[in-house]
Design a protein around this motif. Structure first.
Motif, PDB file in Angstrom:
ATOM      1  N   LEU A  62       3.107   5.719   8.811  1.00  0.00           N
ATOM      2  CA  LEU A  62       4.425   5.320   8.316  1.00  0.00           C
ATOM      3  C   LEU A  62       4.679   3.829   8.532  1.00  0.00           C
ATOM      4  CD1 LEU A  62       6.578   8.356   9.521  1.00  0.00           C
ATOM      5  CD2 LEU A  62       5.747   7.878   7.199  1.00  0.00           C
ATOM      6  N   VAL A  63       4.162   3.283   9.635  1.00  0.00           N
ATOM      7  CA  VAL A  63       4.384   1.865   9.926  1.00  0.00           C
ATOM      8  C   VAL A  63       3.558   0.978   9.005  1.00  0.00           C
ATOM      9  CG1 VAL A  63       4.023   0.047  11.649  1.00  0.00           C
ATOM     10  CG2 VAL A  63       5.076   2.215  12.321  1.00  0.00           C
ATOM     11  N   ILE A  64       2.312   1.362   8.773  1.00  0.00           N
ATOM     12  CA  ILE A  64       1.424   0.468   8.022  1.00  0.00           C
ATOM     13  C   ILE A  64       1.537   0.667   6.507  1.00  0.00           C
ATOM     14  CG2 ILE A  64      -0.677   1.883   7.814  1.00  0.00           C
ATOM     15  CD1 ILE A  64      -2.191  -0.666   8.792  1.00  0.00           C
ATOM     16  N   LEU A  65       2.084   1.814   6.065  1.00  0.00           N
ATOM     17  CA  LEU A  65       2.145   2.098   4.627  1.00  0.00           C
ATOM     18  C   LEU A  65       2.857   1.004   3.816  1.00  0.00           C
ATOM     19  CD1 LEU A  65       1.481   4.062   2.348  1.00  0.00           C
ATOM     20  CD2 LEU A  65       3.656   5.236   2.824  1.00  0.00           C
ATOM     21  N   PRO A  66       4.035   0.512   4.226  1.00  0.00           N
ATOM     22  CA  PRO A  66       4.697  -0.527   3.419  1.00  0.00           C
ATOM     23  C   PRO A  66       3.854  -1.794   3.249  1.00  0.00           C
ATOM     24  CG  PRO A  66       6.209   0.375   5.048  1.00  0.00           C
ATOM     25  CD  PRO A  66       4.849   0.886   5.398  1.00  0.00           C
ATOM     26  N   PHE A  67       3.054  -2.116   4.281  1.00  0.00           N
ATOM     27  CA  PHE A  67       2.210  -3.307   4.205  1.00  0.00           C
ATOM     28  C   PHE A  67       0.942  -3.045   3.383  1.00  0.00           C
ATOM     29  CE2 PHE A  67       4.556  -3.432   8.216  1.00  0.00           C
ATOM     30  CZ  PHE A  67       5.190  -4.659   8.125  1.00  0.00           C
ATOM     31  N   ALA A  68       0.529  -1.772   3.338  1.00  0.00           N
ATOM     32  CA  ALA A  68      -0.692  -1.423   2.606  1.00  0.00           C
ATOM     33  C   ALA A  68      -0.446  -1.223   1.117  1.00  0.00           C
ATOM     34  CB  ALA A  68      -1.313  -0.151   3.199  1.00  0.00           C
ATOM     35  N   LEU A  69       0.778  -0.860   0.752  1.00  0.00           N
ATOM     36  CA  LEU A  69       1.074  -0.538  -0.649  1.00  0.00           C
ATOM     37  C   LEU A  69       0.680  -1.639  -1.641  1.00  0.00           C
ATOM     38  CD1 LEU A  69       4.479   1.382  -0.439  1.00  0.00           C
ATOM     39  CD2 LEU A  69       2.262   2.270  -1.211  1.00  0.00           C
ATOM     40  N   PRO A  70       0.937  -2.926  -1.332  1.00  0.00           N
ATOM     41  CA  PRO A  70       0.543  -3.971  -2.295  1.00  0.00           C
ATOM     42  C   PRO A  70      -0.959  -4.008  -2.571  1.00  0.00           C
ATOM     43  CG  PRO A  70       2.088  -4.848  -0.678  1.00  0.00           C
ATOM     44  CD  PRO A  70       1.687  -3.497  -0.197  1.00  0.00           C
ATOM     45  N   HIS A  71      -1.763  -3.487  -1.634  1.00  0.00           N
ATOM     46  CA  HIS A  71      -3.225  -3.517  -1.805  1.00  0.00           C
ATOM     47  C   HIS A  71      -3.758  -2.261  -2.486  1.00  0.00           C
ATOM     48  CE1 HIS A  71      -3.317  -7.017   0.863  1.00  0.00           C
ATOM     49  NE2 HIS A  71      -2.535  -6.349   1.687  1.00  0.00           N
ATOM     50  N   PHE A  72      -2.936  -1.202  -2.530  1.00  0.00           N
ATOM     51  CA  PHE A  72      -3.412   0.080  -3.045  1.00  0.00           C
ATOM     52  C   PHE A  72      -3.792   0.017  -4.524  1.00  0.00           C
ATOM     53  CE2 PHE A  72      -1.802   2.713   0.565  1.00  0.00           C
ATOM     54  CZ  PHE A  72      -2.951   3.477   0.720  1.00  0.00           C
ATOM     55  N   LEU A 245       1.296   2.598  17.920  1.00  0.00           N
ATOM     56  CA  LEU A 245       1.467   1.178  17.618  1.00  0.00           C
ATOM     57  C   LEU A 245       0.347   0.307  18.174  1.00  0.00           C
ATOM     58  CD1 LEU A 245       5.316   0.720  18.179  1.00  0.00           C
ATOM     59  CD2 LEU A 245       4.092   1.008  16.018  1.00  0.00           C
ATOM     60  N   PHE A 246       0.030   0.473  19.443  1.00  0.00           N
ATOM     61  CA  PHE A 246      -0.886  -0.480  20.087  1.00  0.00           C
ATOM     62  C   PHE A 246      -2.367  -0.189  19.822  1.00  0.00           C
ATOM     63  CE2 PHE A 246       3.119  -1.285  22.131  1.00  0.00           C
ATOM     64  CZ  PHE A 246       3.122  -2.662  22.305  1.00  0.00           C
ATOM     65  N   PRO A 247      -2.948   0.941  20.263  1.00  0.00           N
ATOM     66  CA  PRO A 247      -4.370   1.167  19.951  1.00  0.00           C
ATOM     67  C   PRO A 247      -4.630   1.339  18.455  1.00  0.00           C
ATOM     68  CG  PRO A 247      -3.637   2.608  21.733  1.00  0.00           C
ATOM     69  CD  PRO A 247      -2.410   2.001  21.122  1.00  0.00           C
ATOM     70  N   SER A 248      -3.662   1.900  17.729  1.00  0.00           N
ATOM     71  CA  SER A 248      -3.901   2.221  16.321  1.00  0.00           C
ATOM     72  C   SER A 248      -3.734   1.026  15.386  1.00  0.00           C
ATOM     73  CB  SER A 248      -2.944   3.344  15.865  1.00  0.00           C
ATOM     74  OG  SER A 248      -3.167   4.519  16.602  1.00  0.00           O
ATOM     75  N   ILE A 249      -2.637   0.291  15.514  1.00  0.00           N
ATOM     76  CA  ILE A 249      -2.323  -0.753  14.535  1.00  0.00           C
ATOM     77  C   ILE A 249      -2.489  -2.162  15.102  1.00  0.00           C
ATOM     78  CG2 ILE A 249      -0.514  -1.749  13.091  1.00  0.00           C
ATOM     79  CD1 ILE A 249       0.605   1.008  12.691  1.00  0.00           C
ATOM     80  N   ILE A 250      -1.813  -2.464  16.200  1.00  0.00           N
ATOM     81  CA  ILE A 250      -1.834  -3.832  16.728  1.00  0.00           C
ATOM     82  C   ILE A 250      -3.249  -4.247  17.115  1.00  0.00           C
ATOM     83  CG2 ILE A 250      -0.994  -5.349  18.566  1.00  0.00           C
ATOM     84  CD1 ILE A 250       1.619  -3.761  18.523  1.00  0.00           C
ATOM     85  N   SER A 251      -3.998  -3.346  17.747  1.00  0.00           N
ATOM     86  CA  SER A 251      -5.379  -3.671  18.119  1.00  0.00           C
ATOM     87  C   SER A 251      -6.232  -3.939  16.885  1.00  0.00           C
ATOM     88  CB  SER A 251      -5.991  -2.533  18.940  1.00  0.00           C
ATOM     89  OG  SER A 251      -5.435  -2.503  20.236  1.00  0.00           O
ATOM     90  N   GLN A 252      -6.041  -3.134  15.840  1.00  0.00           N
ATOM     91  CA  GLN A 252      -6.804  -3.331  14.600  1.00  0.00           C
ATOM     92  C   GLN A 252      -6.469  -4.683  13.976  1.00  0.00           C
ATOM     93  OE1 GLN A 252      -9.154  -1.460  13.437  1.00  0.00           O
ATOM     94  NE2 GLN A 252      -8.893   0.509  14.450  1.00  0.00           N
TER      95      GLN A 252
END
Length: 324
Positions: A62-72, A245-252
């Motif tokens: 849910l957090v990363i989806l809005p940022f990923a949509l432009p690339h989809f 948030l941290f291991p999943s998204i921020i670390s990536q």
């Protein structure tokens, strides 16, 4: 505002400064990944492993989806073509790995779990040699053996002969299975579609969430899923927030930026700090005790990783010299 003033303002922005510090970014990446094992141990009694996996990746999605949509739009043909691989990456590589990790944390210490994850890079190296014929130096092989021996030393509490009778702590066994799963996922990343990393994470997080729900349905059905959900404590929800948030998204994000700044070869070295940070956090946060066998194992693991990395970089250096 002039362009120079605008540039100066951006330079003073703490986030912009952080994103231009590759060493700090990569250290934080290893720290947050190391904290994942501590989160798994803290989850015991606060949230069921399947709930933690499902909540973690649903939040991440849910957090990363809005940022990923432009690339989809650009990535959709590649996503559709490689959908089965992406389902495997999310369902097995992400959800399966973390599920076994969190299950193992119920029966062994976080220190053990953190140290045992040092086997993953060595398993990847061994698999690439066995299945893809990647050239391997003798020193690399010695390093792999030393590292895996050190990991088994931890898993058997300093008595590796217990393996002959299959006398191994169930938690350590589950974590070693998790390591095999993630090593397999890492090796198969060569088949990953060439899509933006945000598209990759959004798609795999979706499949990871779906898989975690399916795991729970298979293991206990809807009644068990509902009961587990009602038993989640405040600490449990905070663990979902941290892992999502941290291991999943921020670390990536930090790792991707680190690779961009200093290259994949140098950045990959920092992954080896994950077991170290995991062990330190286990002692500081969970008050776990380091045993003598942990120090013996650390000696083997650090020596093995050092030998393997030295052999790899020497080999790459020789190739570069030949090309010039």
């Amino acid at each position: 505002m002039t362009k120079q003033q605008s540039a100066q303002k951006r330079a003073k922005n703490p986030l912009n400064h952080l994103f231009n510090q590759p060493i700090l970014l990569l250290v934080l990446t290893a720290l947050f990944w190391g904290g994942n094992m501590v989160a798994g141990k803290m989850a015991v009694g606060n949230i069921a492993p399947t709930n933690l996996v499902a909540g973690r990746f649903l939040l991440g999605f849910l957090v990363i989806l809005p940022f990923a949509l432009p690339h989809f739009k650009k990535d959709w043909p590649a996503i559709r073509e490689k959908v089965f691989f992406l389902a495997f990456a999310g369902g097995v590589g992400f959800a399966g790995f973390n599920l076994f990790l969190y299950l193992g944390a119920q029966y062994t210490t976080a220190v053990n779990g953190a140290i045992e994850q040092a086997s993953i890079p060595m398993m990847v190296m061994l698999a690439n040699f066995m299945f893809y014929g990647e050239r391997t130096k003798a020193l690399q092989i010695v390093g792999v053996i030393a590292t895996i021996f050190g990991v088994l030393w931890v898993a058997t509490a300093g008595a590796p002969l217990r393996l002959l009778t299959l006398d191994i702590n169930m938690g350590d066994g589950l974590i070693l299975i998790a390591c095999v799963i993630y090593a397999a996922y890492s090796v198969l990343l060569r088949y990953r579609p060439k899509i933006h990393w945000m598209s990759f994470l959004a798609t795999t997080f979706f499949f990871a969430t779906l898989s975690a729900v399916l795991y729970e349905l298979v293991s206990g059905g809807l009644p068990t899923m509902f009961v587990n959900f009602t038993k989640v404590t405040t600490t449990g929800w905070l663990l979902v927030l941290y892992t999502g948030l941290f291991p999943s998204i921020i670390s990536q994000l930090f790792y991707a930026r680190g690779v961009e700044l200093i290259g994949a070869n140098r950045a990959s070295l920092f992954i080896n700090a994950l077991p170290l940070f995991g062990a330190i956090l286990s002692v500081l946060i969970l008050s776990e005790q380091l045993q003598n066998y942990h120090f013996v194992a650390a000696l083997f693991i650090i020596s093995g990783i050092t030998m393997a990395e030295y052999a790899v970089r020497t080999k790459k250096g020789n190739k570069t010299d030949e090309q010039h």
